[in-house]
Design an enzyme around this catalytic site. Structure first.
Site, PDB file in Angstrom:
ATOM      1  N   CYS A  63       0.798  -1.220   0.000  1.00  0.00           N
ATOM      2  CA  CYS A  63       0.000   0.000   0.000  1.00  0.00           C
ATOM      3  C   CYS A  63       0.835   1.276   0.000  1.00  0.00           C
ATOM      4  O   CYS A  63       0.374   2.321  -0.439  1.00  0.00           O
ATOM      5  CB  CYS A  63      -0.935   0.027   1.203  1.00  0.00           C
ATOM      6  SG  CYS A  63      -2.126  -1.312   1.196  1.00  0.00           S
ATOM      7  N   ASN A  64       2.064   1.209   0.521  1.00  0.00           N
ATOM      8  CA  ASN A  64       2.873   2.421   0.564  1.00  0.00           C
ATOM      9  C   ASN A  64       3.649   2.641  -0.737  1.00  0.00           C
ATOM     10  O   ASN A  64       4.319   3.650  -0.910  1.00  0.00           O
ATOM     11  CB  ASN A  64       3.847   2.404   1.744  1.00  0.00           C
ATOM     12  CG  ASN A  64       4.655   1.129   1.811  1.00  0.00           C
ATOM     13  OD1 ASN A  64       4.245   0.175   2.457  1.00  0.00           O
ATOM     14  ND2 ASN A  64       5.783   1.092   1.112  1.00  0.00           N
TER      15      ASN A  64
END
Lengths: 356, 257
Positions: free
Chosen positions: A144-145
């Site tokens: 997600c990052n």
């Protein structure tokens, strides 16, 4: 803040484009398609923070149930849908900018929901009419990052090459990382993630101003080793199955102050100087953890919540969806500061400082 | 910082901010709003005080917004109100315990200032009123805060009639936490300061926010908020040393140091 810092030409995010596959599902519809009636699993779907998600699920069989997809089918779906929505996001982003695809000098693509070689950028360059000498970087397996890690490389290229447009595209087909075996483990994951892609154009150009978009000023990363295995892919029966530990939101909450306040301190900023917070729509619990640890309000995370509600967690693309909402809203003013917070496997917290 | 409308005294971790326009009933002027916000930010940045006390100079706490700040020949706008509300919010979020020490009149914006604090200490000759509606405008975000203290019905009656609430009534309704004789205000402030003891700034921030939000958020959402906040609280050194003492003393609730 040192003068040298203030005078450096910073790249700006001047355009954003997003795309999702057509079909949307409510949480009830997903439960119905998978004939899930285990209350322990249903609980995750019924918490009410997500209204609908874009997902690409196989056609229902004659019994009304969605058939199981094997690993090969899932990978094929990842490639096919990534190219569709990734290309659409790139086209929309370019349409919001003064540039054509063949003017781009750099592209970074993030995806963690399927692995392919050559990477997505090879397809995007060919399929969208970019030049064969476009520099490219594929960022895989960062979760997600990854959108922030991709923005870092893209902004670094743009800063080093003023006037040359660069693009970052985050492309996640979470329904291609679908394993639904009716356990709580897969229930948590399958109640949360959605499919989507987002592209952003980044360029350093001294003729641009706040109305064109925010400058990318700085980044600060933080990796929490103690939680390394709390968010991970396991390879089981030819498929990637994502595991999300229950402690993750709390661990992120405990650690998020460090990168955020280190970032602010480096620029001599206080929390009250930050007008805009762009937080990854990771899920209700992790958003709460960030709200109460940083001390930011419901209003500060309004787009984070609305993107979660309408799309679910679209992994690396989420924060660009939120940024797009903020840019559409028209509340930013010249001189405003913004902070981006994205979190993912590692456990990793990636933060960035924006200035309009 | 040079202050024209306020006075600041600091001693023993207590910052006392006095609204200092005695000839104007300590009315809130735009200059006072700016000075309040600047001063509170300074206290926040320095983080050397653990208590902030607000009081009025002379025998009045505050008579409300200074209407002389509206130029007579110009179209009025809400920017000044917006600034004032921002100052109130800054006060409401100071990372230290805030106490309003009230003597005499406490009206309009003054009442709002008192309601942003964690505690209100008042003399038995103090009195409270929201005069704005009778004057044709609105009692600021007092409309947002007052009903949470005294209930919707009473807030409507009180806000719409502008009726005076005397100190004794204010205490019964929960506006005042500690009532005292006019000559005992300083002593009563000390007692209230002592009652708060040493609160960890993180705990202040979190508990205040949760109580505030308890009026707004459904239980299911609030629970997650509470758990996120509690997890932050129990990671502090204060909580860790509490646990250590409990084990050392073999007591479920150990004595503080």
């Amino acid at each position: 803040m040192s003068n040298a810092r203030a005078e450096t030409l910073r790249p700006r995010i001047t355009a954003v484009g997003t795309a999702n596959p057509q079909p949307t599902y409510t949480q009830d519809e997903v439960l119905e398609l998978f004939r899930c009636d285990d209350p322990k699993v249903r609980r995750f779907f019924e918490s009410g923070h997500i209204h609908k998600r874009h997902l690409v699920l196989p056609e229902q069989g004659p019994d009304g149930i969605v058939p199981d997809e094997n690993g090969t089918e899932l990978l094929e779906k990842h490639t096919r849908i990534s190219l569709e929505i990734g290309s659409e996001a790139i086209r929309k982003c370019l349409a919001n900018s003064p540039y054509r695809a063949d003017q781009l000098d750099y592209i970074a693509a993030a995806s963690s929901t399927g692995f392919l070689c050559p990477g997505l950028t090879a397809y995007f360059i060919e399929g969208n009419g970019m030049r064969p000498n476009t520099h490219r970087t594929d960022i895989v397996g960062m979760g997600c990052n990854a959108g922030m890690n991709s923005l870092l490389t893209t902004a670094s290229f743009a800063a080093a090459n003023p006037g040359r447009p660069a693009m970052v595209v985050a492309c996640e087909v979470c329904s291609a990382a679908y394993v639904f075996d009716m356990t709580v483990r897969t229930g948590v994951v399958n109640s949360l993630f959605g499919d989507g892609a987002a592209a952003a154009l980044v360029i350093a150009d001294e003729d641009l101003s706040a109305t064109d978009g925010p400058q990318v000023m700085d980044f600060e990363s933080c990796i929490v080793h103690a939680a390394r295995d709390e968010m991970r892919f396991d390879f089981e029966e030819g498929k990637f199955s994502f595991f999300l530990g229950w402690e993750v939101p709390y661990l992120i909450g405990e650690n998020v102050r460090t990168p955020v306040f280190d970032l602010l301190d480096r620029w001599g900023l206080k929390k009250r100087d930050i007008s805009h917070w762009i937080v990854h729509s990771g899920g209700k619990k992790v958003i709460d953890a960030i709200k109460y640890n940083i001390g930011i309000t419901e209003y500060d995370v309004r787009h984070t919540y609305s993107i979660l509600r309408d799309y679910g967690n679209i992994s690396s693309a989420s924060f660009l969806f939120s940024l797009q909402e903020l840019m559409k809203e028209g509340v930013t003013e010249e001189g405003d500061w913004g902070v981006v917070i994205a979190m993912g496997p590692g456990v990793s917290i990636e933060t960035g400082l924006l200035r309009w | 910082m040079e202050l024209q409308t306020l006075q600041l005294e600091r001693s023993g971790g207590i910052a006392t901010i006095t609204l200092n326009r005695p000839d104007k009933g300590n009315a809130i002027s735009m200059l006072m709003v700016r000075e309040l916000e600047r001063l509170c930010r300074q206290l926040d940045d320095e983080a050397t005080d653990r208590i902030v006390v607000f009081r009025g100079s002379g025998e009045t706490f505050c008579s409300g917004i200074d209407l002389l700040d509206f130029p007579p020949d110009e179209k009025p706008d809400v920017r000044g109100f917006s600034r004032w509300e921002r100052a109130c919010r800054t006060i409401e979020r100071l990372p230290m315990v805030t106490i309003a020490a009230i003597d005499g009149e406490c009206a309009g914006g003054g009442m709002q200032l008192a309601l942003t604090c964690d505690a209100r200490v008042a003399t038995n000759r103090s009195f409270y009123h929201l005069h704005e509606v009778r004057d044709g405008f609105l009692p600021g975000m007092g409309t947002f805060r007052l009903a949470k203290f005294i209930g919707l019905g009473r807030a409507r009656f009180f806000g719409m009639t502008g009726r005076r609430m005397q100190a004794a009534e204010a205490e019964i309704l929960g506006v005042i936490d500690h009532l005292c004789a006019a000559s005992d205000l300083d002593e009563a402030v000390k007692t209230t300061v002592a009652a708060f003891g040493d609160i960890h700034p993180d705990a202040i921030e979190l508990v205040r926010r949760l109580f505030d939000e308890s009026f707004e958020i459904a239980y299911e959402n609030f629970l997650g908020c509470f758990l996120a906040a509690q997890n932050r609280a129990i990671q502090t050194d204060a909580f860790k040393s509490l646990i250590k003492r409990a084990h050392e003393q073999g007591k479920t609730r150990p004595r503080s140091l």
